[in-house]
Design a protein around this motif. Structure first.
Motif, PDB file in Angstrom:
ATOM      1  N   GLY A 193       1.103  -1.140  -0.003  1.00 30.77           N
ATOM      2  CA  GLY A 193       0.287  -0.075  -0.585  1.00 30.77           C
ATOM      3  C   GLY A 193       1.049   1.308   0.374  1.00 30.77           C
ATOM      4  O   GLY A 193       0.698   1.907  -0.445  1.00 30.77           O
ATOM      5  N   GLY A 194       2.061   1.343   1.103  1.00 29.07           N
ATOM      6  CA  GLY A 194       3.235   2.889   0.748  1.00 29.07           C
ATOM      7  C   GLY A 194       3.734   2.584  -0.936  1.00 29.07           C
ATOM      8  O   GLY A 194       3.686   3.469  -1.057  1.00 29.07           O
ATOM      9  N   TYR A 195       3.561   1.673  -1.361  1.00 30.48           N
ATOM     10  CA  TYR A 195       4.599   1.500  -2.454  1.00 30.48           C
ATOM     11  C   TYR A 195       3.545   2.792  -3.421  1.00 30.48           C
ATOM     12  O   TYR A 195       3.362   2.683  -4.587  1.00 30.48           O
ATOM     13  CB  TYR A 195       4.848   0.080  -2.502  1.00 30.48           C
ATOM     14  CG  TYR A 195       5.476  -0.043  -4.606  1.00 30.48           C
ATOM     15  CD1 TYR A 195       6.999   0.480  -4.450  1.00 30.48           C
ATOM     16  CD2 TYR A 195       4.950  -0.919  -5.686  1.00 30.48           C
ATOM     17  CE1 TYR A 195       7.411   0.625  -5.547  1.00 30.48           C
ATOM     18  CE2 TYR A 195       5.994  -0.709  -6.901  1.00 30.48           C
ATOM     19  CZ  TYR A 195       7.016   0.134  -6.751  1.00 30.48           C
ATOM     20  OH  TYR A 195       8.125   0.188  -7.824  1.00 30.48           O
ATOM     21  N   LEU A 196       2.593   1.353  -3.340  1.00 29.59           N
ATOM     22  CA  LEU A 196       1.245   1.953  -4.353  1.00 29.59           C
ATOM     23  C   LEU A 196       0.984   3.136  -4.397  1.00 29.59           C
ATOM     24  O   LEU A 196       1.514   4.339  -5.229  1.00 29.59           O
ATOM     25  CB  LEU A 196       0.143   1.073  -4.612  1.00 29.59           C
ATOM     26  CG  LEU A 196      -0.997   1.692  -5.453  1.00 29.59           C
ATOM     27  CD1 LEU A 196      -1.173   1.809  -6.023  1.00 29.59           C
ATOM     28  CD2 LEU A 196      -2.123   0.687  -5.231  1.00 29.59           C
ATOM     29  N   THR A 197       1.060   3.908  -3.089  1.00 25.03           N
ATOM     30  CA  THR A 197       0.752   5.656  -2.588  1.00 25.03           C
ATOM     31  C   THR A 197       1.900   5.683  -3.401  1.00 25.03           C
ATOM     32  O   THR A 197       1.670   6.920  -4.146  1.00 25.03           O
ATOM     33  CB  THR A 197       0.522   5.923  -1.346  1.00 25.03           C
ATOM     34  OG1 THR A 197      -0.962   5.020  -1.023  1.00 25.03           O
ATOM     35  CG2 THR A 197       0.672   7.095  -1.051  1.00 25.03           C
ATOM     36  N   GLU A 198       2.794   5.609  -3.250  1.00 31.14           N
ATOM     37  CA  GLU A 198       4.493   6.037  -3.259  1.00 31.14           C
ATOM     38  C   GLU A 198       4.461   6.869  -5.036  1.00 31.14           C
ATOM     39  O   GLU A 198       4.720   7.204  -5.430  1.00 31.14           O
ATOM     40  CB  GLU A 198       5.594   5.269  -3.129  1.00 31.14           C
ATOM     41  CG  GLU A 198       6.524   5.781  -1.252  1.00 31.14           C
ATOM     42  CD  GLU A 198       7.048   5.080  -1.474  1.00 31.14           C
ATOM     43  OE1 GLU A 198       7.573   4.209  -2.524  1.00 31.14           O
ATOM     44  OE2 GLU A 198       7.048   4.931  -0.235  1.00 31.14           O
ATOM     45  N   GLN A 199       4.071   5.058  -6.446  1.00 29.31           N
ATOM     46  CA  GLN A 199       4.228   5.147  -6.833  1.00 29.31           C
ATOM     47  C   GLN A 199       2.765   6.712  -7.648  1.00 29.31           C
ATOM     48  O   GLN A 199       2.973   6.820  -9.304  1.00 29.31           O
ATOM     49  CB  GLN A 199       3.486   4.171  -8.074  1.00 29.31           C
ATOM     50  CG  GLN A 199       4.619   2.745  -7.458  1.00 29.31           C
ATOM     51  CD  GLN A 199       6.164   3.306  -8.347  1.00 29.31           C
ATOM     52  OE1 GLN A 199       7.134   3.907  -7.322  1.00 29.31           O
ATOM     53  NE2 GLN A 199       6.874   3.314  -9.622  1.00 29.31           N
ATOM     54  N   LEU A 200       1.547   6.141  -7.402  1.00 35.79           N
ATOM     55  CA  LEU A 200       0.821   6.930  -7.540  1.00 35.79           C
ATOM     56  C   LEU A 200       1.546   8.771  -7.601  1.00 35.79           C
ATOM     57  O   LEU A 200       0.630   9.706  -8.269  1.00 35.79           O
ATOM     58  CB  LEU A 200      -0.564   6.441  -7.009  1.00 35.79           C
ATOM     59  CG  LEU A 200      -1.253   5.614  -7.243  1.00 35.79           C
ATOM     60  CD1 LEU A 200      -2.357   5.291  -5.980  1.00 35.79           C
ATOM     61  CD2 LEU A 200      -1.260   5.638  -8.236  1.00 35.79           C
ATOM     62  N   ASN A 201       1.383   8.961  -6.132  1.00 38.65           N
ATOM     63  CA  ASN A 201       1.951  10.535  -5.958  1.00 38.65           C
ATOM     64  C   ASN A 201       3.088  11.148  -7.170  1.00 38.65           C
ATOM     65  O   ASN A 201       3.262  11.865  -7.669  1.00 38.65           O
ATOM     66  CB  ASN A 201       2.888  10.162  -4.737  1.00 38.65           C
ATOM     67  CG  ASN A 201       1.913  10.327  -3.685  1.00 38.65           C
ATOM     68  OD1 ASN A 201       1.179  11.391  -3.723  1.00 38.65           O
ATOM     69  ND2 ASN A 201       2.002   9.906  -2.509  1.00 38.65           N
ATOM     70  N   ALA A 202       4.470   9.243  -7.492  1.00 42.55           N
ATOM     71  CA  ALA A 202       5.098  10.497  -8.705  1.00 42.55           C
ATOM     72  C   ALA A 202       4.687  10.088  -9.531  1.00 42.55           C
ATOM     73  O   ALA A 202       4.899  11.546 -10.174  1.00 42.55           O
ATOM     74  CB  ALA A 202       5.828   9.247  -8.522  1.00 42.55           C
ATOM     75  N   ALA A 203       3.639   9.297 -10.568  1.00 44.02           N
ATOM     76  CA  ALA A 203       3.302   9.789 -11.589  1.00 44.02           C
ATOM     77  C   ALA A 203       1.571  10.855 -11.581  1.00 44.02           C
ATOM     78  O   ALA A 203       1.937  11.199 -12.863  1.00 44.02           O
ATOM     79  CB  ALA A 203       2.562   7.940 -11.821  1.00 44.02           C
TER      80      ALA A 203
END
Length: 397
Positions: free
Chosen positions: A307-317
């Motif tokens: 979940g943390g990784y998904l949030t990071e990827q979404l924030n970056a993208a």
């Protein structure tokens, strides 16, 4: 007379897709098209589609016994209940068929506790705006969204709904008839809003001060979805009652109400409540296999990490996209709030092979399974970035 297209009631606004096969994070339609599933049947298939451990247990049970009625002892029911109580603060479990039934059981338990066990005669439940608790008459009345109530009046008495995080309104709603306060710790259908710790502290204080029961609706947040086995663990509290369904049986229809303490256990004595299909050998086999897999493979911790990784990827993208207002959530329950209605964005993502859903008109809801791979997270983030970039370009023309 021309025959209608379907014999089903038109109660669902269905996507123009017929899904016929699922495995892990992937689904296939009847045309052979492949989809990355970030809906999980709306937080149901927490182990992905057709998980092997659950399948094997169900196949074995199907060869042995399907249904006998709750007039008999059911070993898998006892075992599933023990797993739930061993891994929570609760000591009693009632099995039913759905989240709405679990919430009905919680409402009935709260009323009966005050009226028969304590003798106070209290019957009112306080709930919150934008909540969602089900579609039976009682649970849609408890729900804090008017759209689910249209055409079903008169609604049952005994519910007061107040704005979330409005301390004055909550304190004013508590009176001599209040039996319980009921809430979701993350309002999933209502837009992926997590309860503020300070507001929850007021709720628990009011419950203690006035002798109210605290009911947490974990139908969508439970069974590892938020990065804890149950969402209440994020807040360091111990509710009196929680309700479960969705992810509890890996897609098999099952719900449960859990309660804490001897007084609540004794309130639901023989004949006080029941369910013909609640806790059948098949249903509780699915629950047992699902919980054993989640606990053994430490999937709760994995959900927090991914979940943390998904949030990071979404924030970056999505950081430069003018349509994106906020990305929020807990664990693998994530919302992307936009400045425009997102129905067309969800449809465009589906065309590109990604299944997501809304959480209100302007929020994209992401619900990948707890075994989702990082590569699948990357693919989902890339598709959403492309779709939202296209929509932003159209919206600014």
């Amino acid at each position: 007379m021309k025959k209608q297209e379907s014999s089903l009631f038109p109660t669902y606004a269905r996507f123009p897709v017929t899904l016929v096969k699922g495995q892990g994070s992937w689904l296939w339609d009847d045309q052979g098209k492949k989809y990355l599933d970030f809906m999980s049947g709306i937080a149901v298939t927490n182990l992905g589609h057709a998980p092997q451990q659950v399948k094997e247990a169900l196949v074995k049970q199907l060869d042995e016994l399907w249904h006998v009625s709750n007039l008999f002892h059911i070993p898998t029911q006892e075992e599933a209940a023990q797993l739930l109580t061993d891994n929570s603060c609760f000591d009693s479990v009632f099995f039913c068929n759905s989240g709405a039934e679990a919430n009905e059981a919680a409402i009935k338990l709260a009323r009966r506790y005050h009226q028969q066990t304590l003798g106070t005669g209290r019957n009112e439940i306080i709930t919150f705006e934008q909540s969602f608790h089900g579609r039976t008459l009682a649970t849609l009345t408890a729900t804090g969204q008017d759209k689910v109530k249209e055409g079903f009046q008169p609604l049952p008495a005994g519910f007061r709904t107040v704005p979330m995080h409005d301390e004055a309104a909550l304190e004013a709603a508590v009176n001599g008839q209040t039996a319980a306060i009921m809430l979701e710790l993350v309002q999933a259908e209502g837009g992926i809003y997590a309860v503020e710790p300070s507001f929850l502290k007021l709720i628990t204080s009011l419950c203690e001060q006035h002798g109210l029961l605290l009911i947490i609706d974990e139908v969508q947040t439970g069974i590892g979805r938020t990065g804890k086995l149950f969402a209440y663990e994020h807040y360091g509290i111990e509710p009196d009652i929680i309700t479960l369904a969705k992810g509890l049986g890996s897609g098999f229809p099952v719900g449960a109400m859990l309660a804490k303490g001897a007084a609540l256990r004794e309130t639901f004595g023989a004949g006080s409540h029941g369910s013909t299909f609640g806790g059948t050998p098949i249903a509780t086999t699915a629950v047992k296999a699902t919980l054993e897999t989640i606990i053994k493979e430490r999937l709760v911790e994995r959900a927090a990490e991914l979940g943390g990784y998904l949030t990071e990827q979404l924030n970056a993208a999505l950081s430069d996209n003018p349509l994106v207002r906020e990305i929020r959530g807990k664990g693998l329950l994530i919302g992307i709030e936009c400045s425009i209605a997102v129905q067309d964005i969800v449809a465009a993502a589906r065309e590109r092979g990604l299944l997501v859903i809304t959480a209100g008109p302007k929020v994209i809801r992401l619900l990948p399974n707890l075994l989702v791979e990082r590569a699948e997270v990357d693919e989902a983030a890339a598709i959403l970035a492309a779709v939202l970039a296209e929509q932003a370009a159209v919206s600014t023309v």
